[in-house]
Design an enzyme around this catalytic site. Structure first.
Site, PDB file in Angstrom:
ATOM      1  CG  LEU A 202      14.436 -28.853   9.558  1.00  0.00           C
ATOM      2  CD1 LEU A 202      13.993 -29.955  10.498  1.00  0.00           C
ATOM      3  CD2 LEU A 202      15.847 -28.420   9.908  1.00  0.00           C
ATOM      4  NE  ARG A 203      10.742 -33.565   4.188  1.00  0.00           N
ATOM      5  CZ  ARG A 203      10.923 -34.262   3.074  1.00  0.00           C
ATOM      6  NH1 ARG A 203       9.956 -34.999   2.591  1.00  0.00           N
ATOM      7  NH2 ARG A 203      12.082 -34.238   2.451  1.00  0.00           N
ATOM      8  CD  GLU A 204      10.807 -33.940  14.512  1.00  0.00           C
ATOM      9  OE1 GLU A 204      10.760 -35.094  14.972  1.00  0.00           O
ATOM     10  OE2 GLU A 204      10.399 -32.937  15.120  1.00  0.00           O
TER      11      GLU A 204
ATOM     12  CE  LYS B 179       7.764 -24.550   8.869  1.00  0.00           C
ATOM     13  NZ  LYS B 179       8.733 -24.666   9.907  1.00  0.00           N
TER      14      LYS B 179
ATOM     15  CG  PHE C  55       2.176 -34.232   2.934  1.00  0.00           C
ATOM     16  CD1 PHE C  55       3.475 -34.527   2.580  1.00  0.00           C
ATOM     17  CD2 PHE C  55       1.922 -33.852   4.235  1.00  0.00           C
ATOM     18  CE1 PHE C  55       4.510 -34.443   3.494  1.00  0.00           C
ATOM     19  CE2 PHE C  55       2.945 -33.764   5.173  1.00  0.00           C
ATOM     20  CZ  PHE C  55       4.243 -34.069   4.791  1.00  0.00           C
TER      21      PHE C  55
ATOM     22  CB  CYS D 140       5.915 -28.690  12.742  1.00  0.00           C
ATOM     23  SG  CYS D 140       7.620 -28.399  13.214  1.00  0.00           S
TER      24      CYS D 140
ATOM     25  CE  LYS E 116       9.039 -37.079  10.096  1.00  0.00           C
ATOM     26  NZ  LYS E 116       9.086 -36.180   8.956  1.00  0.00           N
TER      27      LYS E 116
HETATM   28  C1  UDX Z   1       6.581 -30.773   8.968  1.00  0.00           C
HETATM   29  C2  UDX Z   1       6.747 -30.140   7.565  1.00  0.00           C
HETATM   30  O1  UDX Z   1       6.677 -31.181   6.579  1.00  0.00           O
HETATM   31  C3  UDX Z   1       8.083 -29.414   7.486  1.00  0.00           C
HETATM   32  O2  UDX Z   1       8.209 -28.789   6.218  1.00  0.00           O
HETATM   33  C4  UDX Z   1       8.145 -28.378   8.590  1.00  0.00           C
HETATM   34  O3  UDX Z   1       9.407 -27.728   8.585  1.00  0.00           O
HETATM   35  C5  UDX Z   1       7.919 -29.024   9.954  1.00  0.00           C
HETATM   36  O4  UDX Z   1       6.680 -29.743   9.937  1.00  0.00           O
HETATM   37  P1  UDX Z   1       7.539 -32.915  10.218  1.00  0.00           P
HETATM   38  O5  UDX Z   1       6.706 -32.485  11.373  1.00  0.00           O
HETATM   39  O6  UDX Z   1       8.950 -33.334  10.459  1.00  0.00           O
HETATM   40  O7  UDX Z   1       7.592 -31.736   9.118  1.00  0.00           O
HETATM   41  O8  UDX Z   1       6.798 -34.163   9.547  1.00  0.00           O
HETATM   42  P2  UDX Z   1       6.028 -34.482   8.195  1.00  0.00           P
HETATM   43  O9  UDX Z   1       6.835 -35.393   7.394  1.00  0.00           O
HETATM   44  O10 UDX Z   1       5.536 -33.259   7.565  1.00  0.00           O
HETATM   45  O11 UDX Z   1       4.787 -35.307   8.785  1.00  0.00           O
HETATM   46  C6  UDX Z   1       3.866 -34.696   9.682  1.00  0.00           C
HETATM   47  C7  UDX Z   1       2.828 -35.669  10.124  1.00  0.00           C
HETATM   48  O12 UDX Z   1       1.918 -35.927   9.061  1.00  0.00           O
HETATM   49  C8  UDX Z   1       3.338 -37.030  10.563  1.00  0.00           C
HETATM   50  O13 UDX Z   1       2.641 -37.427  11.730  1.00  0.00           O
HETATM   51  C9  UDX Z   1       3.004 -37.949   9.411  1.00  0.00           C
HETATM   52  O14 UDX Z   1       2.796 -39.278   9.814  1.00  0.00           O
HETATM   53  C10 UDX Z   1       1.711 -37.316   8.903  1.00  0.00           C
HETATM   54  N1  UDX Z   1       1.423 -37.587   7.484  1.00  0.00           N
HETATM   55  C11 UDX Z   1       2.270 -37.130   6.516  1.00  0.00           C
HETATM   56  C12 UDX Z   1       0.251 -38.231   7.134  1.00  0.00           C
HETATM   57  O15 UDX Z   1      -0.538 -38.633   7.999  1.00  0.00           O
HETATM   58  N2  UDX Z   1      -0.020 -38.432   5.802  1.00  0.00           N
HETATM   59  C13 UDX Z   1       0.813 -37.997   4.823  1.00  0.00           C
HETATM   60  O16 UDX Z   1       0.483 -38.220   3.641  1.00  0.00           O
HETATM   61  C14 UDX Z   1       1.985 -37.335   5.187  1.00  0.00           C
END
Ligand code: UDX
Length: 466
Positions: A182-184, A236, A281, A292, A354
């Site tokens: 899951l993502r926040e 994971k 991403f 995470c 985020k």
């Molecule tokens: C992440 C994983 O996506 C999720 O599957 C796992 O269970 C937990 O870790 P999360 O930490 O909630 O989830 O956030 P995510 O949406 O993955 O973003 C992570 C970070 O990457 C954020 O700081 C976001 O701003 C950054 N990000 C994301 C980028 O800088 N560029 C992108 O293209 C995508």
């Protein structure tokens, strides 16, 4: 296993509908479940399991957290979660308590959702909460119950926990691993409609029980991957390492773009059309943060080192460094523009790692604010919801809740977290700015509009004509 195209639309289990309505009619079994550890993962999992129609006991030693959950508050900002929490409590299926009691003896599946933060002074994960959870559970564990870990752990942890639990309980437990992706910000939706379910098991009984738990989701077409414990644990870590790599890859391209006149955002769009690469991403900017990705790539490096194959993921050190360099880059850009940061006032838009989250753990925005302050400037931080976390972690920073007032007298603005509020902001309505300079750290602003309002606009990964 159905291909992605063959899958029923993800909308099959929506926020609005509870699968339990007609569980029996649909041929699904309602199980008794415990969820141990009620942070982000555990609290969301409780709600998701109850929504599937199971009877759920959430267990967590922190009484304040229990009280908050009982009153319908998860204790963190997650869109839609508190409403669902209240609904599930009202259904009578979801209850919370601070420790195991006799009721734990007839639980079918215990999900362990405790945190595995980065250890102080080390890259490795701290698994101590897992060991305590196992110790507390052992006296109440029945032979038929399945213990399914969901926490992100170093590969090999489940095997160690099996030995530990066998010694404590006096019989071989049905230990399984079921990583959560899951993502926040979209936690509940991700829990109920994941791209895949992964379960690592050592016997048929564990697989059967976990199939029963997730039956409504499996029948909706969500792929169910059954594997061994080590693979489930590693899935994971590997997924998060891959995601971090993708982000740092595009940020590395951004570094090249900045000195060559190329545009990293257009580059991402262009390479993203290649289906083998994909456009997700690949957003360049101030990089990844949160509870995470940063800790998980570090834990993977530490574990690989322990296993004698450190070289295999040594490149992750570079991924981490590229990520951190993006934060420093913002300070360099500010210094270049303002001459010095001493005595200046800089507004940082965003504090959460985020948008749609109040989580400030390893937040790029917050570190940028800290670096600005450390360079002798006053960093003013605005965030729609994460300011209490800022005040707790960085009391030296100035926070401002009113967005319009936050611009007052600043020498520069840095957009560090792409909240919708900032993306939609009409720059013509912004007044009181001493020096109209804005750095778009997430590449989301309408550059022309900000320029029309008199701002000099800079962004990461591209050169803008001002
Ligand atoms: C992440 C994983 O996506 C999720 O599957 C796992 O269970 C937990 O870790 P999360 O930490 O909630 O989830 O956030 P995510 O949406 O993955 O973003 C992570 C970070 O990457 C954020 O700081 C976001 O701003 C950054 N990000 C994301 C980028 O800088 N560029 C992108 O293209 C995508």
């Amino acid at each position: 296993m159905p291909s992605l195209e063959q899958r029923t639309p993800k909308s099959i289990i929506r926020f609005s509908e509870d699968v339990n309505i007609g569980l029996g009619r649909l041929g699904f079994m309602s199980l008794k479940i415990s969820v141990i550890g009620l942070g982000y993962l555990g609290a969301t999992h409780c709600v998701a399991m109850s929504k599937l129609g199971h009877t759920v006991i959430g267990i967590e030693p922190n009484q304040a957290k229990i009280d908050s959950l009982k009153s319908g508050h998860a204790g963190f900002f997650e869109p839609g979660l508190d409403e669902e929490l209240a609904k599930q409590i009202a259904s009578g299926r979801l209850t919370f308590q601070s420790s195991h009691d006799e009721g734990s003896r007839d639980v079918d599946v215990h999900f362990i959702c405790v945190g595995t933060p980065q250890k102080d002074g080390s890259l490795a994960a701290d698994t101590s909460y897992l060991h305590s959870a196992i110790k507390d559970l052992a006296p109440y564990l029945s032979k038929d119950a399945v213990v399914a870990g969901k926490s992100t752990v170093p590969v090999g942890t489940a095997a160690l926990l099996t030995i530990e639990l066998t010694n404590l309980a006096g019989f071989a437990p049905n230990l399984a691993w079921n990583p959560e992706f899951l993502r926040e910000g979209t936690a509940l939706e991700d829990s109920l409609n994941p791209d895949r379910l992964v379960v690592g098991v050592t016997n048929q009984h564990s697989e059967d029980k976990l199939r029963e738990v997730f039956a409504p989701m499996i029948s909706s077409g969500i792929p169910f991957i059954v594997t061994d414990l080590a693979t489930a644990e590693l899935v994971k870590a590997a997924a998060n390492a891959f995601l971090a790599t993708k982000i740092s890859f595009i940020n590395a391209m951004a570094e090249i773009a900045e000195v060559s006149g190329a545009d990293a955002t257009q580059l991402a769009t262009a390479i993203g059309y290649d289906e083998r690469i994909g456009n997700k991403f690949l957003r360049n900017g101030v990089g990844f943060g949160g509870g995470c990705l940063p800790k998980d790539i570090r834990a993977l490096m530490a574990r690989a080192e322990e296993l004698g194959v450190g070289q295999s993921v040594a490149y992750l050190k570079e991924i981490d460094k590229i990520n951190i360099r993006r934060r420093d880059r913002v300070i360099d850009m500010l210094t270049q523009e303002l001459g010095t940061l001493k005595g200046k006032k800089v507004l940082v838009l965003g504090a959460a790692f985020k948008p749609d989250s109040d989580d400030v753990r390893d937040s790029p925005a917050l570190e940028i604010a800290s670096l600005i302050q450390g360079a002798g400037a006053t960093a003013v931080v605005h965030d729609p919801i994460a300011l209490s976390g800022v005040n707790k972690k960085h009391p030296e920073l100035t926070t401002q809740q009113d967005l319009m007032k936050a611009f007052d007298g600043v020498d520069a603005v840095v957009l560090a977290t792409e909240w919708q509020e900032y993306r939609q902001l009409d720059p013509a309505t912004v007044s009181g700015v001493a020096n109209k300079l804005i750095i778009d750290g997430r590449n989301v602003l309408d550059i022309a509009k900000w320029q029309q309002a008199g701002f000099k606009v800079l962004a990461l990964g591209k050169t803008i004509k001002n």
